[in-house]
Write a protein that holds these residues in place. Structure first.
Motif, mmCIF file in Angstrom:
data_model
loop_
_atom_site.group_PDB
_atom_site.id
_atom_site.type_symbol
_atom_site.label_atom_id
_atom_site.label_comp_id
_atom_site.label_asym_id
_atom_site.label_seq_id
_atom_site.Cartn_x
_atom_site.Cartn_y
_atom_site.Cartn_z
ATOM 1 N N ASP A 1 0.837 -1.205 0.000
ATOM 2 C CA ASP A 1 0.000 0.000 0.000
ATOM 3 C C ASP A 1 0.873 1.256 0.000
ATOM 4 N N GLY A 2 2.041 1.157 0.648
ATOM 5 C CA GLY A 2 2.973 2.288 0.661
ATOM 6 C C GLY A 2 3.456 2.628 -0.737
ATOM 7 N N LEU A 3 3.679 1.614 -1.572
ATOM 8 C CA LEU A 3 4.062 1.859 -2.970
ATOM 9 C C LEU A 3 2.942 2.584 -3.708
ATOM 10 N N TYR A 4 1.726 2.160 -3.452
ATOM 11 C CA TYR A 4 0.556 2.798 -4.069
ATOM 12 C C TYR A 4 0.466 4.269 -3.652
ATOM 13 N N LEU A 5 0.679 4.560 -2.363
ATOM 14 C CA LEU A 5 0.604 5.936 -1.868
ATOM 15 C C LEU A 5 1.725 6.796 -2.446
ATOM 16 N N LEU A 6 2.920 6.214 -2.596
ATOM 17 C CA LEU A 6 4.031 6.943 -3.195
ATOM 18 C C LEU A 6 3.704 7.333 -4.632
ATOM 19 N N LEU A 7 3.104 6.405 -5.377
ATOM 20 C CA LEU A 7 2.723 6.680 -6.759
ATOM 21 C C LEU A 7 1.644 7.757 -6.825
ATOM 22 N N VAL A 8 0.650 7.652 -5.965
ATOM 23 C CA VAL A 8 -0.436 8.641 -5.937
ATOM 24 C C VAL A 8 0.117 10.029 -5.623
ATOM 25 N N GLY A 9 0.988 10.099 -4.611
ATOM 26 C CA GLY A 9 1.584 11.377 -4.243
ATOM 27 C C GLY A 9 2.450 11.945 -5.356
ATOM 28 N N GLY A 10 3.205 11.076 -6.022
ATOM 29 C CA GLY A 10 4.056 11.511 -7.134
ATOM 30 C C GLY A 10 3.246 12.086 -8.272
ATOM 31 N N ILE A 11 2.100 11.455 -8.571
ATOM 32 C CA ILE A 11 1.218 11.967 -9.624
ATOM 33 C C ILE A 11 0.676 13.343 -9.232
ATOM 34 N N GLY A 12 0.313 13.488 -7.955
ATOM 35 C CA GLY A 12 -0.200 14.776 -7.483
ATOM 36 C C GLY A 12 0.820 15.886 -7.595
ATOM 37 N N MET A 13 2.092 15.577 -7.336
ATOM 38 C CA MET A 13 3.136 16.597 -7.358
ATOM 39 C C MET A 13 3.487 17.059 -8.763
ATOM 40 N N ILE A 14 3.004 16.336 -9.781
ATOM 41 C CA ILE A 14 3.238 16.769 -11.157
ATOM 42 C C ILE A 14 2.473 18.054 -11.472
ATOM 43 N N ILE A 15 1.314 18.232 -10.825
ATOM 44 C CA ILE A 15 0.487 19.413 -11.063
ATOM 45 C C ILE A 15 1.243 20.653 -10.590
ATOM 46 N N PRO A 16 1.348 21.706 -11.441
ATOM 47 C CA PRO A 16 2.176 22.881 -11.106
ATOM 48 C C PRO A 16 1.538 23.844 -10.119
ATOM 49 N N ALA A 17 1.130 23.336 -8.962
ATOM 50 C CA ALA A 17 0.661 24.199 -7.883
ATOM 51 C C ALA A 17 1.846 24.503 -6.974
ATOM 52 N N SER A 18 1.858 25.663 -6.338
ATOM 53 C CA SER A 18 2.991 26.087 -5.512
ATOM 54 C C SER A 18 3.326 25.043 -4.455
ATOM 55 N N GLY A 19 4.517 24.443 -4.585
ATOM 56 C CA GLY A 19 4.977 23.475 -3.598
ATOM 57 C C GLY A 19 4.115 22.235 -3.486
ATOM 58 N N GLY A 20 3.291 21.965 -4.498
ATOM 59 C CA GLY A 20 2.401 20.807 -4.422
ATOM 60 C C GLY A 20 1.231 21.003 -3.483
ATOM 61 N N ILE A 21 1.054 22.240 -2.986
ATOM 62 C CA ILE A 21 -0.035 22.530 -2.039
ATOM 63 C C ILE A 21 -1.373 22.327 -2.741
ATOM 64 N N GLY A 22 -2.229 21.574 -2.143
ATOM 65 C CA GLY A 22 -3.532 21.290 -2.738
ATOM 66 C C GLY A 22 -3.485 20.116 -3.689
ATOM 67 N N ALA A 23 -2.481 20.091 -4.563
ATOM 68 C CA ALA A 23 -2.359 19.001 -5.541
ATOM 69 C C ALA A 23 -2.081 17.673 -4.841
#
Length: 334
Positions: free
Chosen positions: A255-277
């Motif tokens: 599940d940790g691998l799944y969460l890492l992938l989900v978080g990585g996808i979110g950080m692709i969005i160009p929001a300041s510091g990944g905030i919100g994304a």
């Protein structure tokens, strides 16, 4: 439009996007219940995640030094570390500006050419993309059903019209790229005579030198070791936080691998510091896990906030140390 106006517009758009995503992630969160969950959290796990993040910064700086060595640049550990800290610090303010800030910081400290150091940064990005892809592959292998549910959850958020417009956008981008390529071929002789052309050529040459450095490493084994450690720490920085909440403490390493992938996808969005994304991505990720959107948002805050603080604290410390070093050099030369 002036450079400062463009920068201001970029910052404004990224902040607006961050605010919209934060609103979307938290729109139906019970704040009282969320605050109770945060208060019940075991912060020793979060503190451990924090320290792993600091160590990851140091490992990245040491790995970068190895890439710079084949080009004849002997960079001190402190200067490399300051530059890495500036990378993450400026990414919080202006999305995707950190890589340039890292290279300009190193030029200021050690006069390392920006074009060459930027080439090594691209090398790093290629390697890290491959590592993230590998982690993503592991996540798919061990959590195929979750990834499929996540994909369906994302599709459920999109309207048919939006899907069609996205294809239209791709055709437009492709058409513009084709026209640009043809114009470059047709007017190549005139482009070569432009005053800026030698600077572009030298910059591209520097990038090539930086990319070639990865195949000229004297300590390739150490480079691989650092890379593995960095990504193990990235994984642990996310996974260990599951033990901070009773609602998530049962999640497995897969599940940790799944969460890492989900978080990585979110950080692709160009929001300041990944905030919100990042928080929005975790919201969707935890809905798929069956734990609910509220726990996903809380988990997102517990993972993201400490590492935002790392960027701010280490960035601030680096700025102070760089200022002291500059003052010391001026005093010695006077």
């Amino acid at each position: 439009m002036t450079k400062s106006a463009k920068t201001g517009l970029t910052v404004s758009i990224s902040l607006l996007l961050a605010l919209v995503l934060i609103w979307w992630a938290m729109r139906d969160v019970d704040f009282n219940q969320a605050w109770e969950s945060i208060q019940r959290a075991n912060y020793w796990w979060i503190l451990l995640s924090f320290f792993l993040g600091v160590i990851a910064y140091a490992l990245r700086s040491e790995r970068w030094k190895l890439l710079l060595e084949p080009m004849g640049h002997q960079v001190s550990s402190s200067h490399s570390f300051y530059a890495i800290c500036m990378n993450y610090f400026w990414n919080l303010i202006i999305p995707r500006s950190g890589e340039v800030a890292r290279c300009t910081t190193l030029y200021t400290l050690d006069k390392t050419p920006v074009d060459q150091s930027f080439g090594t940064v691209i090398s790093e990005r290629v390697i890290d993309f491959l590592c993230l892809s590998f982690m993503g592959l592991l996540a798919v292998i061990f959590n195929f059903d979750l990834i499929l549910k996540l994909f369906n959850e994302v599709l459920a958020l999109r309207q048919d019209g939006e899907t069609e417009s996205s294809f239209t956008g791709l055709f437009i981008i492709g058409g513009v790229a084709l026209v640009g390529l043809l114009a470059t071929i047709i007017f190549w002789k005139k482009i070569k005579n432009l005053a800026i052309f030698p600077k572009i050529r030298n910059f591209i040459y520097g990038l090539r030198q930086g990319l070639k450095s990865i195949f000229q490493l004297k300590k390739s084994g150490l480079f691989i070791f650092y890379t593995i450690l960095i990504w193990v720490f990235y994984y642990l920085m996310t996974y260990l936080v599951v033990f901070a909440l009773p609602e998530t403490s049962h999640l497995t390493m897969a599940d940790g691998l799944y969460l890492l992938l989900v978080g990585g996808i979110g950080m692709i969005i160009p929001a300041s510091g990944g905030i919100g994304a990042f928080h929005s991505a975790m919201r969707l990720g935890f809905i798929v896990l069956g734990l609910g959107s509220e726990i996903g948002v809380i988990f997102g805050f517990l993972v993201h906030t400490p590492h935002t603080l790392i960027a701010l604290i280490l960035g601030g410390i680096s700025l102070v140390m760089m200022s002291i070093e500059k003052s010391s050099k001026k005093a010695k030369s006077a």
